[in-house]
Motif scaffolding. Structure first.
Motif, PDB file in Angstrom:
ATOM      1  N   SER A 335       0.831  -1.201   0.000  1.00  0.00           N
ATOM      2  CA  SER A 335       0.000   0.000   0.000  1.00  0.00           C
ATOM      3  C   SER A 335       0.866   1.253   0.000  1.00  0.00           C
ATOM      4  CB  SER A 335      -0.908   0.011   1.238  1.00  0.00           C
ATOM      5  OG  SER A 335      -0.151   0.275   2.405  1.00  0.00           O
ATOM      6  N   PRO A 336       0.319   2.387  -0.446  1.00  0.00           N
ATOM      7  CA  PRO A 336       1.081   3.640  -0.418  1.00  0.00           C
ATOM      8  C   PRO A 336       1.421   4.097   0.999  1.00  0.00           C
ATOM      9  CG  PRO A 336      -1.194   4.038  -1.067  1.00  0.00           C
ATOM     10  CD  PRO A 336      -1.004   2.561  -1.089  1.00  0.00           C
ATOM     11  N   VAL A 337       0.595   3.758   1.982  1.00  0.00           N
ATOM     12  CA  VAL A 337       0.889   4.150   3.364  1.00  0.00           C
ATOM     13  C   VAL A 337       2.126   3.413   3.876  1.00  0.00           C
ATOM     14  CG1 VAL A 337       0.043   4.110   5.745  1.00  0.00           C
ATOM     15  CG2 VAL A 337      -1.492   4.774   3.885  1.00  0.00           C
ATOM     16  N   VAL A 338       2.250   2.141   3.541  1.00  0.00           N
ATOM     17  CA  VAL A 338       3.446   1.395   3.944  1.00  0.00           C
ATOM     18  C   VAL A 338       4.676   1.979   3.251  1.00  0.00           C
ATOM     19  CG1 VAL A 338       4.593  -0.866   3.900  1.00  0.00           C
ATOM     20  CG2 VAL A 338       2.147  -0.703   4.421  1.00  0.00           C
ATOM     21  N   ARG A 339       4.541   2.353   1.979  1.00  0.00           N
ATOM     22  CA  ARG A 339       5.669   2.963   1.263  1.00  0.00           C
ATOM     23  C   ARG A 339       6.064   4.308   1.885  1.00  0.00           C
ATOM     24  NH1 ARG A 339       6.936   0.155  -3.117  1.00  0.00           N
ATOM     25  NH2 ARG A 339       5.370  -1.252  -4.014  1.00  0.00           N
ATOM     26  N   LEU A 340       5.074   5.043   2.354  1.00  0.00           N
ATOM     27  CA  LEU A 340       5.363   6.309   3.029  1.00  0.00           C
ATOM     28  C   LEU A 340       6.154   6.059   4.313  1.00  0.00           C
ATOM     29  CD1 LEU A 340       4.864   9.408   3.218  1.00  0.00           C
ATOM     30  CD2 LEU A 340       2.800   8.863   4.539  1.00  0.00           C
ATOM     31  N   ASN A 341       5.738   5.061   5.088  1.00  0.00           N
ATOM     32  CA  ASN A 341       6.457   4.737   6.318  1.00  0.00           C
ATOM     33  C   ASN A 341       7.877   4.262   6.023  1.00  0.00           C
ATOM     34  OD1 ASN A 341       4.267   5.385   7.965  1.00  0.00           O
ATOM     35  ND2 ASN A 341       3.404   3.335   7.817  1.00  0.00           N
ATOM     36  N   ARG A 342       8.033   3.524   4.936  1.00  0.00           N
ATOM     37  CA  ARG A 342       9.371   3.080   4.542  1.00  0.00           C
ATOM     38  C   ARG A 342      10.247   4.279   4.195  1.00  0.00           C
ATOM     39  NH1 ARG A 342      12.305   2.026  -0.099  1.00  0.00           N
ATOM     40  NH2 ARG A 342      13.660   0.150  -0.070  1.00  0.00           N
ATOM     41  N   ALA A 343       9.647   5.294   3.576  1.00  0.00           N
ATOM     42  CA  ALA A 343      10.406   6.494   3.207  1.00  0.00           C
ATOM     43  C   ALA A 343      10.924   7.228   4.441  1.00  0.00           C
ATOM     44  CB  ALA A 343       9.535   7.426   2.368  1.00  0.00           C
ATOM     45  N   VAL A 344      10.162   7.166   5.536  1.00  0.00           N
ATOM     46  CA  VAL A 344      10.635   7.779   6.786  1.00  0.00           C
ATOM     47  C   VAL A 344      11.935   7.101   7.224  1.00  0.00           C
ATOM     48  CG1 VAL A 344      10.110   8.158   9.221  1.00  0.00           C
ATOM     49  CG2 VAL A 344       8.328   8.486   7.490  1.00  0.00           C
ATOM     50  N   VAL A 359       8.810   9.552  -1.657  1.00  0.00           N
ATOM     51  CA  VAL A 359       7.535  10.135  -1.231  1.00  0.00           C
ATOM     52  C   VAL A 359       6.769  10.756  -2.398  1.00  0.00           C
ATOM     53  CG1 VAL A 359       6.525  12.027   0.113  1.00  0.00           C
ATOM     54  CG2 VAL A 359       8.209  10.518   1.161  1.00  0.00           C
ATOM     55  N   GLU A 360       7.448  11.484  -3.264  1.00  0.00           N
ATOM     56  CA  GLU A 360       6.773  12.251  -4.320  1.00  0.00           C
ATOM     57  C   GLU A 360       5.855  11.400  -5.210  1.00  0.00           C
ATOM     58  OE1 GLU A 360       6.480  15.184  -4.053  1.00  0.00           O
ATOM     59  OE2 GLU A 360       8.314  16.333  -3.760  1.00  0.00           O
ATOM     60  N   PRO A 361       6.243  10.177  -5.600  1.00  0.00           N
ATOM     61  CA  PRO A 361       5.342   9.384  -6.455  1.00  0.00           C
ATOM     62  C   PRO A 361       4.030   8.971  -5.773  1.00  0.00           C
ATOM     63  CG  PRO A 361       7.603   8.552  -6.574  1.00  0.00           C
ATOM     64  CD  PRO A 361       7.552   9.514  -5.441  1.00  0.00           C
ATOM     65  N   LEU A 362       3.934   9.180  -4.473  1.00  0.00           N
ATOM     66  CA  LEU A 362       2.738   8.786  -3.743  1.00  0.00           C
ATOM     67  C   LEU A 362       1.699   9.897  -3.683  1.00  0.00           C
ATOM     68  CD1 LEU A 362       4.532   7.107  -0.680  1.00  0.00           C
ATOM     69  CD2 LEU A 362       3.733   5.991  -2.771  1.00  0.00           C
ATOM     70  N   ALA A 363       2.002  11.044  -4.321  1.00  0.00           N
ATOM     71  CA  ALA A 363       1.165  12.243  -4.172  1.00  0.00           C
ATOM     72  C   ALA A 363      -0.287  12.020  -4.603  1.00  0.00           C
ATOM     73  CB  ALA A 363       1.783  13.400  -4.947  1.00  0.00           C
ATOM     74  N   VAL A 364      -0.481  11.345  -5.711  1.00  0.00           N
ATOM     75  CA  VAL A 364      -1.847  11.171  -6.219  1.00  0.00           C
ATOM     76  C   VAL A 364      -2.680  10.313  -5.265  1.00  0.00           C
ATOM     77  CG1 VAL A 364      -3.246  10.222  -8.089  1.00  0.00           C
ATOM     78  CG2 VAL A 364      -1.139  11.471  -8.617  1.00  0.00           C
ATOM     79  N   GLU A 365      -2.096   9.189  -4.828  1.00  0.00           N
ATOM     80  CA  GLU A 365      -2.839   8.267  -3.972  1.00  0.00           C
ATOM     81  C   GLU A 365      -3.049   8.799  -2.562  1.00  0.00           C
ATOM     82  OE1 GLU A 365      -1.794   3.818  -4.967  1.00  0.00           O
ATOM     83  OE2 GLU A 365       0.025   5.030  -5.141  1.00  0.00           O
ATOM     84  N   LEU A 366      -2.117   9.624  -2.077  1.00  0.00           N
ATOM     85  CA  LEU A 366      -2.160  10.045  -0.678  1.00  0.00           C
ATOM     86  C   LEU A 366      -2.420  11.543  -0.503  1.00  0.00           C
ATOM     87  CD1 LEU A 366       0.788   7.972   0.883  1.00  0.00           C
ATOM     88  CD2 LEU A 366      -1.654   7.444   0.858  1.00  0.00           C
ATOM     89  N   ASP A 367      -2.955  12.195  -1.512  1.00  0.00           N
ATOM     90  CA  ASP A 367      -3.187  13.636  -1.394  1.00  0.00           C
ATOM     91  C   ASP A 367      -4.150  13.972  -0.255  1.00  0.00           C
ATOM     92  OD1 ASP A 367      -2.931  16.436  -2.407  1.00  0.00           O
ATOM     93  OD2 ASP A 367      -5.087  16.166  -2.761  1.00  0.00           O
ATOM     94  N   GLY A 368      -5.066  13.072   0.041  1.00  0.00           N
ATOM     95  CA  GLY A 368      -6.012  13.321   1.129  1.00  0.00           C
ATOM     96  C   GLY A 368      -5.576  12.786   2.472  1.00  0.00           C
ATOM     97  N   TYR A 369      -4.323  12.359   2.573  1.00  0.00           N
ATOM     98  CA  TYR A 369      -3.801  11.756   3.809  1.00  0.00           C
ATOM     99  C   TYR A 369      -2.881  12.755   4.495  1.00  0.00           C
ATOM    100  CZ  TYR A 369      -1.586   8.150   6.766  1.00  0.00           C
ATOM    101  OH  TYR A 369      -1.119   7.395   7.823  1.00  0.00           O
TER     102      TYR A 369
END
Length: 415
Positions: A335-344, A359-369
């Protein structure tokens, strides 16, 4: 103790057990809940006039059964069910063979653990929406009132009453039996139960909205449910994994907010005040789960939390290990949330530029997060792009509803 106090004590100790046993025998969660409510109303009336019976739990169980039989008799469609119950045809017969229990505890011959677990699985039936699963679990298993549940969901009491009523009706229409699923269905259904428990815990750990930043009562209910599952299913590694994960989070609960209710970031928490007993218990649970060689997302998330717990200082955190664990988690939950946590984690292993590239490639999926924008803001600030960092912080603040999170983001904007 007065009659009201005795009734409250009996309710807390017996209500869930009686509901589970009654539901197992009737095959109807809604009817079981209604009958238990009727029994407690009758107890409130009778125990004021007469003395409290020697066995309050047995009295309540017997009365609840009679109330259920009365409801079935009043319902024309219930006549066949009543005949089946009296004949001892599944749902399982009650002690005595006549379909009517004696004055002793009518559930003494049942397996309480299996009955209660069956009730949890029924409340988490896949035909229900996730919110309905949580609400019904809180009502039937945890014993919360409709008012308490509506407050947890930030909904009106009438709206919550309607939601609970629809959930009960849906269970009746699907014919969902309050029992542990067959082995070939257990994996899928257990996943639903664990997901509901974790959502309940997360809402208690950091409330999604409202004036209170955390709902400790909801978090405690989730841990209690998971402890019950662990007692009943000690051979399921993901049950152990989720319990370990929640205990590791709970070990930090006392250090997450300051005296003003402001959120304290992980890097700034007083680790000497973390609950080492809970950390030890969680570590032992993971040690039991790992040799079962059935890894899953909750075990991996617990392992990540354990790495944080093992670091005596934030600077000592083994971020390489955490990043590797997120790689494993992505195999189960890409999921994009797991990828975001990995980026941290990447930020501390390879630097902020590499982390921002993830992080940047996740912008579309996580814009509301909200946390996407909060993480992006920190990375941009570290790279010196303060204008874009401020814009990202503003977007995170716009999306955040939790008062403690909003205060922290507002504090960052003011810096």
């Amino acid at each position: 103790m007065d009659e009201a106090g005795e009734l409250e004590r009996a309710y807390r100790q017996e209500a869930t057990r009686i509901r589970a046993a009654l539901a197992a025998r009737l095959g109807d969660v809604a009817l079981a809940e209604e009958s238990v409510q009727d029994a407690f109303i009758e107890a409130l009336e009778h125990w004021r006039a007469d003395s409290v019976p020697p066995n309050p739990g047995g009295w309540l169980a017997t009365t609840a059964w009679r109330k259920a039989v009365d409801r079935i008799r009043r319902d024309r469609t219930g006549q066949q069910k009543l005949a089946l119950l009296a004949a001892g045809i599944p749902p399982s017969p009650v002690p005595g063979g006549s379909g009517m229990p004696g004055e002793h505890d009518p559930w003494a011959a049942g397996d309480e653990a299996d009955e209660l677990l069956g009730l949890i699985f029924a409340c988490c039936h896949p035909s229900l929406s996730r919110e309905s699963q949580i609400a019904l679990t809180l009502r039937v298993v945890c014993g919360l009132t409709t008012a308490e549940i509506s407050a947890a969901f930030l909904a009106s009491e009438p709206a919550m009453a309607q939601r609970l009523s629809r959930a009960r009706t849906a269970l009746r229409e699907t014919g969902a039996a309050p029992r542990i699923p067959d082995p070939d269905q257990l994996g899928m259904r257990l996943g639903e139960v664990l997901a509901v428990i974790y959502l309940l815990f997360n809402e208690g750990y950091l409330a999604s909205a409202g004036r209170t930043p955390a709902r400790r009562d909801l978090a405690a209910q989730a841990v209690a449910l998971n402890r019950l599952l662990y007692t009943l299913m000690p051979g399921e590694p993901e049950v152990l994994g989720l319990l370990a994960l929640m205990l590791l989070h709970e070990s930090r609960a006392a250090t997450r907010f300051d005296g003003w209710g402001r959120l304290i970031r992980l890097a700034d928490q007083d680790r000497s005040s973390w609950d080492r007993a809970l950390i030890g218990e969680a570590t032992r649970l993971l040690s039991r789960a790992m040799p079962m060689h059935r890894p899953g997302p909750y075990q991996i998330q617990a392992a990540i939390a354990a790495v944080h717990a093992a670091a005596r200082r934030y600077a000592d955190t083994d971020w390489r290990r955490i990043r590797a664990l997120y790689d494993r988690l992505l195999r189960f939950e890409p999921s994009p949330v797991v990828r975001l946590n990995r980026a941290v984690a990447t930020r501390f292993v390879l630097g902020p530029q590499a982390a921002l590239a993830e992080v940047e490639p996740l912008a579309v999926e996580l814009d509301g997060y909200r946390l996407f924008h909060a993480v992006r803001a920190e990375l941009l600030a570290e790279l010196g792009d303060h204008e874009q960092a401020s814009t990202a912080n503003e977007r995170a603040l716009e999306l955040a509803a939790n008062p403690a999170e909003r205060e922290l983001l507002a504090r960052r904007l003011a810096m």
